[in-house]
Enzyme design. Structure first.
Site, PDB file in Angstrom:
ATOM      1  N   SER A 174     -41.548  -6.856  17.009  1.00 24.56           N
ATOM      2  CA  SER A 174     -41.640  -5.700  17.889  1.00 24.56           C
ATOM      3  C   SER A 174     -41.942  -4.372  16.792  1.00 24.56           C
ATOM      4  CB  SER A 174     -40.323  -5.322  18.530  1.00 24.56           C
ATOM      5  OG  SER A 174     -40.240  -3.876  19.077  1.00 24.56           O
ATOM      6  N   TYR A 187     -30.822  -5.018  18.229  1.00 18.82           N
ATOM      7  CA  TYR A 187     -31.981  -5.523  18.627  1.00 18.82           C
ATOM      8  C   TYR A 187     -33.087  -5.162  17.818  1.00 18.82           C
ATOM      9  CZ  TYR A 187     -36.405  -6.132  21.339  1.00 18.82           C
ATOM     10  OH  TYR A 187     -37.932  -6.263  21.847  1.00 18.82           O
TER      11      TYR A 187
END
Length: 282
Positions: A174, A187
């Site tokens: 990401s 995360y």
């Protein structure tokens, strides 16, 4: 697409695509050209979001699929239909990717159904807004790491004995692994782990001819978004990118296709950033 206030937040992770307004765009943009003909691909988190778009695109390109998902059965059944509409073959297995037993089950299903494995896509994930950070429980922190990091590692462990020269491992990282996200700290940590896994594993497996790469999406309109943010945050989602909008799953899926097919035969240990021009430092 502009996420609007009609896009209501959801209460469950990793979210349900069937409840999203507006619906994400998942259909491939171009006709297939057989680039994955007779290849077998395992996709975790393949029932919705980026995983669904990748599954449909891979089916269009001739791949046979094993799709892992958690418990979003309605999304999975619709993805099954979409794959079948492309003339594809797919096995769908629900379960918790954070357990070794389930990861082994996905591998065993692929071998039983198709006899071999060519492509492993680690994509399943969950995220939670952490505010205040001090209130995050040990159990909740471990849950995110089990899904986003342990699951990747367990899938690699189970798949490696069956991967031959030319096989591909593709990890979903990401943009937040490179620039961080103050509301998604744990995360972001797991997506940094995915980037590190990609680099380390690529070096280890290069002598065997197994290529390992990653895709690092920016703000993409997937079920994780309404499952993570409130209505105001959703209404602004993706607008701070240089392109001024969130991306769609079918704008990310071609990066996975490139890394899965022969076009990327001289590429390993890298990450393709599909992020609306955000240019994170690496």
């Amino acid at each position: 697409m502009t996420a609007t206030k009609s896009a209501q937040p959801q209460s469950d992770q990793p979210g349900h695509e069937s409840e999203m307004i507006p619906e994400p765009e998942y259909f491939p943009i171009y006709p297939g050209s057989g680039r994955l003909r007779d290849k077998v691909a395992i996709i975790t988190g393949g029932d919705s979001g980026i995983g669904r778009a990748v599954a449909i695109l891979f089916a269009r390109e001739g791949a046979k699929l094993v799709i892992g998902y958690y418990d979003e059965h309605e999304d999975a059944e619709y993805t099954r239909k979409l794959v079948m509409d492309e003339g594809g073959q797919a096995e769908f297995i629900s379960g918790d990717v954070g357990t070794k037993a389930y990861c082994q089950k996905l591998i065993d299903t692929a071998l039983r159904a198709y006899g071999h494995i060519d492509i492993l896509i680690n994509n399943a994930g969950e995220q939670h807004v952490r505010n205040p950070l001090e209130d995050v429980s040990e159990e909740s922190l471990e849950r995110v790491f089990r899904t986003n990091a342990y699951g990747y590692f367990f899938m690699v462990q189970a798949a490696l004995p069956h991967l031959k020269r030319g096989a591909r491992i593709i990890n979903t990282s990401s943009i937040v692994a490179y620039r961080g996200q103050p509301l998604l700290i744990d995360y972001s940590m797991t997506k940094g782990a995915a980037a590190a896994l990609t680099r380390s594993l690529s070096a280890k497996l290069a002598p065997q001819g197994i290529l390992v790469n990653a895709v690092a999406p920016g703000p993409i309109w997937t079920p994780l978004i309404p499952a993570s943010f409130n209505e105001e945050q959703i209404s602004k989602f993706g607008r701070d990118t240089p392109l001024g909008r969130p991306g769609q799953p079918n704008e990310v899926a071609p990066a996975y296709l490139f890394l899965a097919c022969d076009d990327s035969s001289y590429m390993s240990g890298q990450a393709i950033h599909v992020d609306g021009g955000d240019f994170p430092s690496s």
